[in-house]
Write an enzyme that holds these catalytic residues in place. Sequence first.
Site, PDB file in Angstrom:
ATOM      1  N   SER A 165      -4.716 -11.229  -2.994  1.00 30.24           N
ATOM      2  CA  SER A 165      -5.730 -10.199  -2.722  1.00 30.24           C
ATOM      3  C   SER A 165      -7.039 -10.639  -3.383  1.00 30.24           C
ATOM      4  O   SER A 165      -7.528 -11.722  -3.093  1.00 30.24           O
ATOM      5  CB  SER A 165      -5.265  -8.825  -3.229  1.00 30.24           C
ATOM      6  OG  SER A 165      -6.180  -7.821  -2.856  1.00 30.24           O
ATOM      7  N   THR A 166      -7.583  -9.840  -4.294  1.00 29.88           N
ATOM      8  CA  THR A 166      -8.870 -10.158  -4.899  1.00 29.88           C
ATOM      9  C   THR A 166      -8.860 -11.530  -5.569  1.00 29.88           C
ATOM     10  O   THR A 166      -8.030 -11.807  -6.421  1.00 29.88           O
ATOM     11  CB  THR A 166      -9.238  -9.088  -5.953  1.00 29.88           C
ATOM     12  OG1 THR A 166      -9.095  -7.803  -5.373  1.00 29.88           O
ATOM     13  CG2 THR A 166     -10.662  -9.275  -6.433  1.00 29.88           C
ATOM     14  N   HIS A 191      -5.279  -9.941   1.696  1.00 35.66           N
ATOM     15  CA  HIS A 191      -5.892  -8.661   2.031  1.00 35.66           C
ATOM     16  C   HIS A 191      -7.321  -8.905   2.527  1.00 35.66           C
ATOM     17  O   HIS A 191      -8.185  -9.323   1.762  1.00 35.66           O
ATOM     18  CB  HIS A 191      -5.932  -7.736   0.813  1.00 35.66           C
ATOM     19  CG  HIS A 191      -4.585  -7.331   0.326  1.00 35.66           C
ATOM     20  ND1 HIS A 191      -4.361  -6.880  -0.953  1.00 35.66           N
ATOM     21  CD2 HIS A 191      -3.377  -7.306   0.943  1.00 35.66           C
ATOM     22  CE1 HIS A 191      -3.085  -6.583  -1.107  1.00 35.66           C
ATOM     23  NE2 HIS A 191      -2.459  -6.845   0.045  1.00 35.66           N
ATOM     24  N   MET A 284      -5.430  -7.380  -7.260  1.00 40.99           N
ATOM     25  CA  MET A 284      -5.237  -6.119  -7.961  1.00 40.99           C
ATOM     26  C   MET A 284      -4.094  -5.343  -7.322  1.00 40.99           C
ATOM     27  O   MET A 284      -3.903  -5.400  -6.113  1.00 40.99           O
ATOM     28  CB  MET A 284      -6.517  -5.281  -7.894  1.00 40.99           C
ATOM     29  CG  MET A 284      -6.439  -3.969  -8.688  1.00 40.99           C
ATOM     30  SD  MET A 284      -7.981  -3.035  -8.643  1.00 40.99           S
ATOM     31  CE  MET A 284      -7.942  -2.388  -6.976  1.00 40.99           C
ATOM     32  N   ASP A 287       1.149  -4.974  -4.635  1.00 41.01           N
ATOM     33  CA  ASP A 287       1.642  -5.441  -3.347  1.00 41.01           C
ATOM     34  C   ASP A 287       2.228  -6.842  -3.489  1.00 41.01           C
ATOM     35  O   ASP A 287       1.589  -7.731  -4.050  1.00 41.01           O
ATOM     36  CB  ASP A 287       0.505  -5.446  -2.314  1.00 41.01           C
ATOM     37  CG  ASP A 287       0.986  -5.789  -0.911  1.00 41.01           C
ATOM     38  OD1 ASP A 287       2.160  -5.533  -0.608  1.00 41.01           O
ATOM     39  OD2 ASP A 287       0.171  -6.306  -0.119  1.00 41.01           O
TER      40      ASP A 287
END
Length: 349
Positions: A165-166, A191, A284, A287
Amino acid sequence: MTISVLIVDDSALIRDILSRMLMRDGDIKVVGTATDPIDARTKIKDLNPDVVTLDIEMPNMNGLQFLDRLMRLRPTPVVMVSTLTKKGASETLLALELGAVDFVAKPSADYEGGLDAFGVGLRDKIRAAAKSDVRGRSASRAEVPKVTLKTAAAPAGSVIAIGASTGGVEAIRAVLTALPADCPPVLITQHMPPGFTTRFAARLDELCALTVVEAQDRQPLQVGHAYIARGDYHLRVERSSGQLKTRLSQDELASGHRPSVDVLFESVARTVGPLAVGAILTGMGRDGARGLKLMREAGAYTVGQSQASSLVYGMPRVAFEEGAVVEQAPIEAIADRLANALSKLRAAA
């Protein structure tokens, strides 16, 4: 602790929308706004914000030029505010390469879910950015390039699954560019909203020995190919007519996301089992932890990105704490760990 934010955008309307959205929950404070990078440079020195939101197209200096200077001279967490166009997607990916933590698509009248949904996503990204280690990443950008692996020998039917993600755009690039052209199929969930995954796949394809594509529904998995989950679509692997294939769907959010890393990992655990290897990278939230644990329980080798090399040590931390990873490793070593695990599978077979 209140997060201080400086908004940099030449549109008064966007500055107003972002300000109202950011301050809604009370834990984020907009300490100032700037109309262009020249204005922003002074205000960053005076206000020392925790996070900066930055537009790309602005007068006096392009946002990308300003970002490059900022990350070299005064590393600060930056969230880009991007337009949903092909040009905007390409510039956003360049911004992430230059050191931006994340991005949001610029709000519009037809924004899906309305401004409330936009605000929730924006605030989450600002919170993640405030926790990110941009100074550590800026220092690591000067490292000597890593040697590309020569082979990732593995038995037929093997699969590599990666979730992030991030900070994941750069982390995924670091892993994929080190993997050789003969490695097993790679399935990736990052993401990312619709409109950006096509350019993300194309950019990786330019940089990697692998052929990198945005996943389409029911594609047979091929050696030497990597498949990026499309924005707003879950990516799974299924076995059909004796072949491993991609499967795309728009069923409900999982772990708060679509695409979801958990959805990918769970399908790999169920369909590929001990012939899979998996990596969970910077991001973050949680998931991917549940799915990666299922992969490990099914006999797969699993690795998590180390805290020191993660821009945001959230997803890898949860996976580690829940016993989903066999080991943790710095980002520059993850491709080697995956290749070694695949070689062991080959030897065992």
